[in-house]
Design a protein around this motif. Structure first.
Motif, mmCIF file in Angstrom:
data_model
loop_
_atom_site.group_PDB
_atom_site.id
_atom_site.type_symbol
_atom_site.label_atom_id
_atom_site.label_comp_id
_atom_site.label_asym_id
_atom_site.label_seq_id
_atom_site.Cartn_x
_atom_site.Cartn_y
_atom_site.Cartn_z
ATOM 1 N N ASP A 107 0.824 -1.215 0.000
ATOM 2 C CA ASP A 107 0.000 0.000 0.000
ATOM 3 C C ASP A 107 0.855 1.261 0.000
ATOM 4 O O ASP A 107 0.491 2.256 -0.615
ATOM 5 N N ARG A 108 1.982 1.225 0.674
ATOM 6 C CA ARG A 108 2.850 2.393 0.762
ATOM 7 C C ARG A 108 3.485 2.754 -0.577
ATOM 8 O O ARG A 108 3.664 3.916 -0.899
ATOM 9 N N TYR A 109 3.839 1.761 -1.387
ATOM 10 C CA TYR A 109 4.623 2.021 -2.586
ATOM 11 C C TYR A 109 3.913 1.769 -3.915
ATOM 12 O O TYR A 109 4.444 2.135 -4.956
ATOM 13 N N LYS A 110 2.735 1.170 -3.925
ATOM 14 C CA LYS A 110 2.160 0.740 -5.198
ATOM 15 C C LYS A 110 1.839 1.896 -6.139
ATOM 16 O O LYS A 110 2.060 1.780 -7.339
ATOM 17 N N CYS A 111 1.374 3.019 -5.641
ATOM 18 C CA CYS A 111 1.042 4.137 -6.533
ATOM 19 C C CYS A 111 2.300 4.756 -7.134
ATOM 20 O O CYS A 111 2.341 5.033 -8.337
ATOM 21 N N ARG A 112 3.321 4.956 -6.313
ATOM 22 C CA ARG A 112 4.570 5.518 -6.836
ATOM 23 C C ARG A 112 5.226 4.566 -7.829
ATOM 24 O O ARG A 112 5.745 4.993 -8.858
ATOM 25 N N LEU A 113 5.190 3.277 -7.513
ATOM 26 C CA LEU A 113 5.805 2.279 -8.386
ATOM 27 C C LEU A 113 5.041 2.184 -9.703
ATOM 28 O O LEU A 113 5.649 2.127 -10.775
ATOM 29 N N MET A 114 3.727 2.208 -9.639
ATOM 30 C CA MET A 114 2.910 2.160 -10.853
ATOM 31 C C MET A 114 3.166 3.390 -11.717
ATOM 32 O O MET A 114 3.272 3.289 -12.937
ATOM 33 N N ARG B 99 -0.529 0.886 -19.965
ATOM 34 C CA ARG B 99 -0.907 0.883 -18.553
ATOM 35 C C ARG B 99 -1.077 -0.532 -18.008
ATOM 36 O O ARG B 99 -0.700 -0.831 -16.881
ATOM 37 N N HIS B 100 -1.630 -1.418 -18.810
ATOM 38 C CA HIS B 100 -1.850 -2.794 -18.351
ATOM 39 C C HIS B 100 -0.527 -3.502 -18.083
ATOM 40 O O HIS B 100 -0.388 -4.237 -17.111
ATOM 41 N N HIS B 101 0.446 -3.255 -18.944
ATOM 42 C CA HIS B 101 1.766 -3.853 -18.706
ATOM 43 C C HIS B 101 2.422 -3.232 -17.481
ATOM 44 O O HIS B 101 3.111 -3.921 -16.725
ATOM 45 N N ALA B 102 2.211 -1.953 -17.261
ATOM 46 C CA ALA B 102 2.753 -1.297 -16.069
ATOM 47 C C ALA B 102 2.155 -1.906 -14.805
ATOM 48 O O ALA B 102 2.861 -2.123 -13.809
ATOM 49 N N GLU B 103 0.860 -2.200 -14.833
ATOM 50 C CA GLU B 103 0.222 -2.853 -13.689
ATOM 51 C C GLU B 103 0.815 -4.249 -13.452
ATOM 52 O O GLU B 103 1.088 -4.630 -12.314
ATOM 53 N N ASP B 104 0.990 -5.002 -14.532
ATOM 54 C CA ASP B 104 1.587 -6.340 -14.411
ATOM 55 C C ASP B 104 3.002 -6.254 -13.858
ATOM 56 O O ASP B 104 3.402 -7.066 -13.008
ATOM 57 N N LEU B 105 3.758 -5.292 -14.320
ATOM 58 C CA LEU B 105 5.133 -5.140 -13.848
ATOM 59 C C LEU B 105 5.183 -4.680 -12.401
ATOM 60 O O LEU B 105 6.090 -5.060 -11.652
ATOM 61 N N THR B 106 4.212 -3.884 -11.973
ATOM 62 C CA THR B 106 4.124 -3.490 -10.566
ATOM 63 C C THR B 106 3.905 -4.718 -9.700
ATOM 64 O O THR B 106 4.594 -4.922 -8.686
ATOM 65 N N GLN B 107 2.983 -5.575 -10.105
ATOM 66 C CA GLN B 107 2.717 -6.801 -9.362
ATOM 67 C C GLN B 107 3.949 -7.707 -9.366
ATOM 68 O O GLN B 107 4.315 -8.264 -8.335
ATOM 69 N N GLU B 108 4.598 -7.832 -10.510
ATOM 70 C CA GLU B 108 5.800 -8.665 -10.605
ATOM 71 C C GLU B 108 6.909 -8.132 -9.700
ATOM 72 O O GLU B 108 7.635 -8.905 -9.070
ATOM 73 N N SER B 109 7.035 -6.823 -9.615
ATOM 74 C CA SER B 109 8.062 -6.216 -8.759
ATOM 75 C C SER B 109 7.822 -6.558 -7.293
ATOM 76 O O SER B 109 8.762 -6.923 -6.579
ATOM 77 N N PHE B 110 6.576 -6.442 -6.847
ATOM 78 C CA PHE B 110 6.268 -6.790 -5.460
ATOM 79 C C PHE B 110 6.459 -8.286 -5.207
ATOM 80 O O PHE B 110 6.898 -8.682 -4.131
ATOM 81 N N LEU B 111 6.132 -9.093 -6.182
ATOM 82 C CA LEU B 111 6.328 -10.532 -6.035
ATOM 83 C C LEU B 111 7.812 -10.865 -5.900
ATOM 84 O O LEU B 111 8.203 -11.660 -5.040
ATOM 85 N N SER C 42 -11.379 0.442 -20.043
ATOM 86 C CA SER C 42 -11.343 0.332 -18.589
ATOM 87 C C SER C 42 -10.751 1.611 -18.010
ATOM 88 O O SER C 42 -10.081 2.360 -18.707
ATOM 89 N N PRO C 43 -11.001 1.876 -16.723
ATOM 90 C CA PRO C 43 -10.478 3.107 -16.129
ATOM 91 C C PRO C 43 -8.954 3.135 -16.225
ATOM 92 O O PRO C 43 -8.299 2.114 -16.091
ATOM 93 N N SER C 44 -8.402 4.310 -16.460
ATOM 94 C CA SER C 44 -6.953 4.415 -16.609
ATOM 95 C C SER C 44 -6.278 4.894 -15.335
ATOM 96 O O SER C 44 -5.145 5.307 -15.363
ATOM 97 N N VAL C 45 -6.989 4.864 -14.215
ATOM 98 C CA VAL C 45 -6.430 5.297 -12.946
ATOM 99 C C VAL C 45 -6.183 4.074 -12.076
ATOM 100 O O VAL C 45 -7.051 3.220 -11.931
ATOM 101 N N LEU C 46 -4.994 4.002 -11.484
ATOM 102 C CA LEU C 46 -4.661 2.892 -10.600
ATOM 103 C C LEU C 46 -5.461 2.997 -9.317
ATOM 104 O O LEU C 46 -5.596 4.082 -8.741
ATOM 105 N N ASP C 47 -5.976 1.897 -8.868
ATOM 106 C CA ASP C 47 -6.703 1.852 -7.609
ATOM 107 C C ASP C 47 -5.687 1.894 -6.476
ATOM 108 O O ASP C 47 -4.945 0.949 -6.275
ATOM 109 N N CYS C 48 -5.657 2.989 -5.738
ATOM 110 C CA CYS C 48 -4.671 3.158 -4.671
ATOM 111 C C CYS C 48 -5.256 2.889 -3.291
ATOM 112 O O CYS C 48 -4.679 3.269 -2.282
ATOM 113 N N ARG C 49 -6.386 2.227 -3.258
ATOM 114 C CA ARG C 49 -6.969 1.876 -1.959
ATOM 115 C C ARG C 49 -6.171 0.736 -1.335
ATOM 116 O O ARG C 49 -5.540 -0.046 -2.049
#
Length: 144
Positions: free
Chosen positions: A39-46, A56-68, A123-130
């Protein structure tokens, strides 16, 4: 004769200490606070990855891969503490983006891969930062 003042390394900010503690807990098997790190880093990382890759979809996948990758490395005790957790995470993300771009350069372009960074599915182009309630990083890592 005056001697030069001895410099001490700067104190780490409390958040950096907390991040390092979270990774130490993960190494000991306690996964309860990993979602706080996400939660602390996902918006900045995305945002960072959104500037590195065209879609954007690849950026989301790469964000998840980075955390993994961060989670897997932390679980195996790979965090040495030489750099802050955020520096380490963004280095992992940079490596993920580089790997993706290198692999993308070897693939032929198709209608699916040649979207010019556009949002092709309306689809919405804004990352869900909740906060990511209910996500268990251990289960996610084991699925791969």
């Amino acid at each position: 004769m005056d001697l030069p003042e001895t410099r001490h390394p700067p104190e780490r900010p409390p958040m950096a200490v907390e991040d390092a503690e979270i990774l130490a807990e993960i190494a000991r098997g306690d996964l309860s606070r990993f979602d706080a790190l996400v939660d602390r880093y996902k918006c900045r990382l995305m945002s960072y990855l959104g500037h590195r890759v065209p879609d954007r979809h690849h950026a989301e996948d790469l964000t998840q891969e980075s955390f993994l990758r961060l989670f897997r490395a932390a679980r195996s005790g790979g965090y040495s503490g030489q750099a802050s957790v955020s520096t380490w995470l963004f280095t992992i993300a940079d490596n993920c983006a580089t790997d993706y771009l290198r692999a993308a350069g070897r693939r032929p372009l198709t209608l699916e891969t040649d979207t010019a960074g556009g949002n092709t599915d309306a689809s919405p182009s804004v990352l869900d930062c909740r906060p990511s309630a209910g996500i268990d990083p251990a289960k996610t890592a084991l699925r791969r």
